[in-house]
Design an enzyme around this catalytic site. Sequence first.
Site, short mmCIF file in Angstrom:
data_model
loop_
_atom_site.label_atom_id
_atom_site.label_comp_id
_atom_site.label_asym_id
_atom_site.label_seq_id
_atom_site.Cartn_x
_atom_site.Cartn_y
_atom_site.Cartn_z
N HIS A 68 -3.98 -4.20 -6.35
CA HIS A 68 -2.66 -4.47 -6.12
C HIS A 68 -2.59 -4.88 -4.79
O HIS A 68 -2.39 -4.35 -3.84
CB HIS A 68 -1.65 -3.26 -6.25
CG HIS A 68 -0.18 -3.35 -6.20
ND1 HIS A 68 0.56 -2.27 -5.55
CD2 HIS A 68 0.67 -4.51 -6.34
CE1 HIS A 68 1.74 -3.00 -5.47
NE2 HIS A 68 1.70 -4.07 -5.94
N GLU A 88 -3.77 -2.16 -2.59
CA GLU A 88 -3.52 -0.78 -2.91
C GLU A 88 -4.51 -0.77 -4.22
O GLU A 88 -4.51 -1.46 -5.08
CB GLU A 88 -2.30 -0.55 -3.38
CG GLU A 88 -1.88 0.87 -3.62
CD GLU A 88 -0.30 1.15 -4.20
OE1 GLU A 88 0.21 0.17 -4.62
OE2 GLU A 88 0.12 2.29 -3.98
N ASN A 118 5.32 0.97 -4.61
CA ASN A 118 6.58 0.81 -5.20
C ASN A 118 7.36 2.07 -5.55
O ASN A 118 8.59 1.75 -5.92
CB ASN A 118 6.25 -0.06 -6.55
CG ASN A 118 6.30 -1.58 -6.07
OD1 ASN A 118 6.82 -2.28 -5.30
ND2 ASN A 118 5.03 -2.16 -6.49
N SER A 149 2.41 -3.68 -10.57
CA SER A 149 3.11 -3.25 -9.23
C SER A 149 3.48 -1.88 -9.87
O SER A 149 3.74 -1.03 -9.10
CB SER A 149 4.27 -3.73 -9.18
OG SER A 149 4.29 -5.06 -8.84
P1 NAD Z 1 5.37 -14.56 -11.80
O1 NAD Z 1 6.59 -14.56 -12.70
O2 NAD Z 1 5.71 -15.34 -10.55
O3 NAD Z 1 4.14 -15.38 -12.57
C1 NAD Z 1 3.56 -14.53 -13.60
C2 NAD Z 1 2.94 -15.74 -14.22
O4 NAD Z 1 1.94 -15.29 -15.51
C3 NAD Z 1 3.58 -17.06 -14.90
O5 NAD Z 1 3.01 -17.98 -14.23
C4 NAD Z 1 3.52 -17.02 -16.39
O6 NAD Z 1 3.37 -18.45 -16.83
C5 NAD Z 1 2.16 -16.29 -16.47
N1 NAD Z 1 1.90 -15.68 -17.86
C6 NAD Z 1 2.77 -15.22 -18.63
N2 NAD Z 1 2.01 -14.86 -19.76
C7 NAD Z 1 0.84 -15.19 -19.62
C8 NAD Z 1 -0.45 -15.20 -20.79
N3 NAD Z 1 -0.21 -14.57 -21.90
N4 NAD Z 1 -1.49 -15.73 -20.34
C9 NAD Z 1 -1.71 -16.28 -19.09
N5 NAD Z 1 -0.55 -16.39 -18.30
C10 NAD Z 1 0.72 -15.89 -18.47
O7 NAD Z 1 5.19 -13.29 -11.52
P2 NAD Z 1 4.38 -12.51 -10.20
O8 NAD Z 1 5.46 -12.25 -9.20
O9 NAD Z 1 3.03 -13.23 -9.74
O10 NAD Z 1 3.91 -11.05 -10.80
C11 NAD Z 1 2.46 -10.97 -11.28
C12 NAD Z 1 2.18 -9.73 -11.37
O11 NAD Z 1 2.05 -9.07 -9.92
C13 NAD Z 1 3.10 -8.60 -12.11
O12 NAD Z 1 2.38 -7.62 -12.63
C14 NAD Z 1 3.89 -8.00 -10.92
O13 NAD Z 1 4.42 -6.91 -10.82
C15 NAD Z 1 2.61 -8.10 -9.62
N6 NAD Z 1 3.01 -8.04 -8.44
C16 NAD Z 1 4.22 -8.89 -7.82
C17 NAD Z 1 4.62 -8.89 -6.50
C18 NAD Z 1 5.47 -9.86 -5.89
O14 NAD Z 1 6.02 -9.66 -4.93
N7 NAD Z 1 5.97 -10.52 -6.79
C19 NAD Z 1 3.70 -8.23 -5.51
C20 NAD Z 1 2.69 -7.61 -6.06
C21 NAD Z 1 2.46 -7.19 -7.35
#
Ligand code: NAD
Length: 298
Positions: free
Chosen positions: A141, A153, A191, A120
């Site tokens: 993104h 994005e 963001n 993000s």
């Molecule tokens: P989340 O916390 O729901 O999920 C993250 C996942 O990563 C977990 O399942 C965890 O077990 C896994 N993980 C951690 N370390 C790992 C590793 N070494 N190898 C494999 N898997 C691993 O997070 P999210 O909300 O899905 O966010 C993920 C990414 O997407 C982040 O970079 C976030 O900034 C971005 N993002 C999030 C949103 C949102 O609305 N939540 C929107 C756009 C982008």
Amino acid sequence: MSIQHVAVIGAGTMGNGIAHVFAQSGFDVTLIDVQTAQLEKAIQTIQKNLDRQVAKEVITEADKNAALGRIKTAVSVEEGVAKADLVVEATTENTTLKLNIFKSMDHHAPAHCILATNTSSISITQIAAVTSRPSKVIGMHFMNPVPVMKLVEIINGYATDKDVTETIVQLSKKLGKIPCAVNDYPGFIANRILMPMINEAIYSLFEGVAGVEEIDTVMKLGMAHPMGPLQLADFIGLDVCLSILRVLHDGFGNPKYAPCPLLINMVTAGKLGVKSGEGFYIYTSGSKNLVVSNSFQK
Ligand code: NAD
């Protein structure tokens, strides 16, 4: 370049949605997570979301089964990326973690493979610099919920090759999305604009200007936002919001991005929003009406 096999690393909120849209569009997908429970939960979520699409007659039962049949799971990056033409990394928003994962992806993925991140806010240029192929590293993104939201994005790092950008732009269109390419500065566009608004909403609550429902109602009815900023923060994940604000604060060195102390306290207390069951609101399965968390009830 032709892309057929896509590896998605991280099976959380975003990873399951990213795997869903690629599989539904005919790509072979390997979904990778360190936690087996997260992988199981992700497959269940994808199944549930595909069922919803069948019920709405957006896809057929056969389309659903074909999409599910294209998704494999893996618990190691090494195993999961070995045959990938594209990897989309969607793990926790933490710079050290992402740099380590990109080093490993670079080591184990084929030389032609494009390495994308769904970060993000973290610098694509910094991530690319730890790999031996910075010209093939790019930001992809997706927005939450991925199967529903149209925007992707696309973030060009300092060294991203123009052909790689074009491949990802065309690929996003194949997924039925609308790509929008931007340059690599903290928070990119989405963001950099969204998070200060969410932070200001949390400050308004923290300073007692108004309650949770009032803040969200003003923004929903007054600005025609489909969801108020506090509900949206719960939906994104308060830990994710905090991480992004820290990247903006560190990256620009401007105090206007300092995260509200209330947000820091809530994350420390494990109140992460929808994914933990409570944030500004309480989320019990099956409840349709939003209930404000006990911490903020008048
Ligand atoms: P989340 O916390 O729901 O999920 C993250 C996942 O990563 C977990 O399942 C965890 O077990 C896994 N993980 C951690 N370390 C790992 C590793 N070494 N190898 C494999 N898997 C691993 O997070 P999210 O909300 O899905 O966010 C993920 C990414 O997407 C982040 O970079 C976030 O900034 C971005 N993002 C999030 C949103 C949102 O609305 N939540 C929107 C756009 C982008």
